[in-house]
Design a protein around this motif. Structure first.
Motif, short mmCIF file in Angstrom:
data_model
loop_
_atom_site.label_atom_id
_atom_site.label_comp_id
_atom_site.label_asym_id
_atom_site.label_seq_id
_atom_site.Cartn_x
_atom_site.Cartn_y
_atom_site.Cartn_z
N CYS A 61 28.86 36.71 42.98
CA CYS A 61 30.26 37.10 43.15
C CYS A 61 30.34 38.53 43.69
O CYS A 61 29.70 39.43 43.14
CB CYS A 61 31.01 37.03 41.82
N PRO A 62 31.12 38.78 44.71
CA PRO A 62 31.26 40.13 45.24
C PRO A 62 31.77 41.11 44.18
O PRO A 62 32.74 40.81 43.47
CB PRO A 62 32.29 39.97 46.37
N GLY A 63 31.10 42.25 44.04
CA GLY A 63 31.54 43.28 43.11
C GLY A 63 31.04 43.14 41.70
O GLY A 63 31.31 44.00 40.86
N ILE A 64 30.28 42.07 41.40
CA ILE A 64 29.79 41.83 40.04
C ILE A 64 28.28 41.96 40.01
O ILE A 64 27.59 41.48 40.90
CB ILE A 64 30.23 40.44 39.53
N GLY B 95 39.54 49.28 41.70
CA GLY B 95 40.27 49.89 42.81
C GLY B 95 40.77 48.90 43.83
O GLY B 95 41.54 49.27 44.73
N LYS B 96 40.36 47.64 43.71
CA LYS B 96 40.81 46.64 44.67
C LYS B 96 42.05 45.91 44.14
O LYS B 96 42.45 46.07 42.98
CB LYS B 96 39.67 45.66 44.95
N THR B 97 42.63 45.09 45.00
CA THR B 97 43.85 44.36 44.65
C THR B 97 43.59 42.86 44.73
O THR B 97 42.98 42.38 45.70
CB THR B 97 45.00 44.72 45.61
N SER B 98 44.05 42.14 43.72
CA SER B 98 43.82 40.70 43.67
C SER B 98 44.73 39.97 44.65
O SER B 98 45.72 40.52 45.15
CB SER B 98 44.06 40.17 42.26
N LYS C 220 34.31 33.55 41.25
CA LYS C 220 33.86 33.90 42.60
C LYS C 220 35.03 33.91 43.59
O LYS C 220 35.18 34.83 44.40
CB LYS C 220 32.79 32.93 43.07
N THR C 221 35.87 32.89 43.49
CA THR C 221 37.05 32.83 44.37
C THR C 221 37.95 34.03 44.15
O THR C 221 38.48 34.63 45.09
CB THR C 221 37.84 31.52 44.12
N PHE C 222 38.13 34.38 42.89
CA PHE C 222 38.97 35.54 42.54
C PHE C 222 38.39 36.82 43.16
O PHE C 222 39.11 37.62 43.77
CB PHE C 222 39.06 35.68 41.03
N CYS C 223 37.06 37.02 43.01
CA CYS C 223 36.41 38.23 43.54
C CYS C 223 36.44 38.25 45.07
O CYS C 223 36.62 39.31 45.67
CB CYS C 223 34.97 38.31 43.03
N GLU C 224 36.29 37.08 45.67
CA GLU C 224 36.34 37.03 47.14
C GLU C 224 37.74 37.35 47.66
O GLU C 224 37.89 37.77 48.82
CB GLU C 224 35.89 35.64 47.61
N GLY C 225 38.75 37.16 46.82
CA GLY C 225 40.11 37.43 47.22
C GLY C 225 40.54 38.88 47.02
O GLY C 225 41.66 39.25 47.40
#
Length: 400
Positions: A312-315, A335-338, A393-398
């Motif tokens: 997962c991106p960011g994890i 710092g990112k936005t969902s 993973k979908t959440f992090c990719e978004g």
């Protein structure tokens, strides 16, 4: 004047229970929710243990018992400590309570005075600090960062010991990280404690039998016998034996401390459930053959979750030595936005947005004293874990 005790202002409700409750509420509303918050094996209690409980009912063993455990259970606990940990105790040194939580609470209530300090490695189980606060003590936290495997060092421990330190509270394998201390790592900590004879040791060994790969469980009084007379070794049947709802925890320690804990329990709950005590006798004395296949299943689930979360991106998710939790970092997500418009400024907002937007329920890291992280319990089915990780993973990719 307020009606409620000011003591309650010092503590907060359990965040893990809050997450589980919130997930249940959303599920009741028709939402598709996957709960990864509860530290509860999805295995059924073994049949021989259930049969022992049924037999106890048939035999009329349904009355009050001694405040802190029937003699048969205390004997079984003594045998367990000798068999598994090379520790010798007598029944007079054993306390049985309504789950490990009550045993820990009794010990704090029996020993803490205002100003007393309890050193707690972080991340920690959410209830530790609040039990110390309820007992009138002061929790002192020592951070075990991810880069050190979520473990503290001897130098860190020594730096926090003061004349006011009464207890060092130790948990391995850990809730929430699954981190396990090796013999040498634990020996370094016990060497420090030998230099400070006023500090007692309280161990939470609830995940003793959930140890994987090359990791071998050990406990402080086993590693350093000179600490025997100032160590309370706490354990229970909840996790390894899939008996969470039976509510049986126990401890072994110096007889004067056990007597003081009995006094606390005599004026609160009195004896643990009689039927559960007889079930625990069978759990400890009966076959242990199911532990190995259960552990193999947990290892498979651990690896499934660790591999999926690291994709997962960011994890970043370490691979733990035991228990049934992982504690990934979300440093790369801050710092990112969902996709739903939530700014991820803390691990709590991450967990809240994840639940609201995907239906995957995890516990945020601040609840355990180390951020930015979250805890996943992989004590559930492979199907649920795979689907939950896909949603994460979908959440992090978004995130943008």
């Amino acid at each position: 004047m307020t009606f409620l005790s000011a003591t309650l202002d010092r503590v907060k409700p359990s965040p893990t229970i809050a997450v589980t409750t919130r997930a249940a509420e959303l599920k009741a509303q028709g939402r598709d929710i996957i709960g990864l918050g509860a530290g509860e094996p999805d295995f059924d209690t073994p049949d021989n243990i259930k049969a022992a409980a049924t037999q106890a009912i048939k035999d009329g063993k349904t009355k009050y018992t001694a405040v802190d455990g029937i003699p048969e259970l205390k004997q079984a606990i003594c045998a367990k400590f000798k068999r598994d940990n090379a520790l010798t105790y007598t029944p007079a040194q054993i306390s049985v309570g309504t789950g490990g939580k009550q045993v820990l609470y009794n010990a704090f209530m029996a020993t803490l005075n205002p100003g007393d300090e309890v050193i707690i490695p972080a991340p920690y189980w959410v209830s530790y600090p609040d039990m110390v606060l309820l007992g009138g003590g002061t929790p002192v936290f020592v951070a075990g960062e991810m880069e050190r495997g979520y473990k503290i060092t001897a130098d860190q421990l020594e730096a926090e010991i003061t004349p006011r330190t009464k207890w060092f509270l130790f948990n391995s394998p850990s809730n929430p990280t699954g981190a396990g201390y090796s013999w040498d790592e634990l020996k370094a900590l016990t060497d420090v404690l030998l230099r400070h004879p006023h500090v007692w040791v309280m161990t939470d060994d609830m995940y003793e039998h959930l140890a994987y790969g090359a990791f071998t469980f050990c406990t402080p009084a086993e590693v350093e016998p000179k600490l025997y007379d100032r160590t309370l070794t706490v354990n229970g049947v909840s996790k390894a034996y899939a008996m969470t709802g039976w509510r049986i925890g126990y401890a072994a320690g110096p007889e004067p401390l056990i007597k003081a804990m009995r006094k606390v329990q005599s004026q609160s709950t009195s004896n643990p459930c009689t039927i559960s005590q007889w079930a625990a006798v069978e759990a400890l004395n009966g076959t242990q053959e199911f532990l190995k296949p259960n552990n193999a299943m947990f290892v498979r689930r651990r690896d499934l979750v660790v591999d999926a979360l690291n994709d997962c991106p960011g994890i970043a998710c370490p691979r733990p030595e035991g228990a049934f939790y992982v504690y990934p970092s979300i440093k790369g997500c801050i710092g990112k936005t969902s996709a739903g418009g939530t700014v991820i400024d803390t691990d709590e907002t991450f967990a809240t947005a994840l639940l609201d937007e995907t239906g995957a329920a995890v516990v945020f890291g601040a609840a355990f004293g180390l951020s930015p992280h979250f805890r996943v319990s992989y004590a559930t089915s492979d199907t649920a874990l795979s689907e939950a990780c896909a949603r994460i993973k979908t959440f992090c990719e978004g995130l943008t």
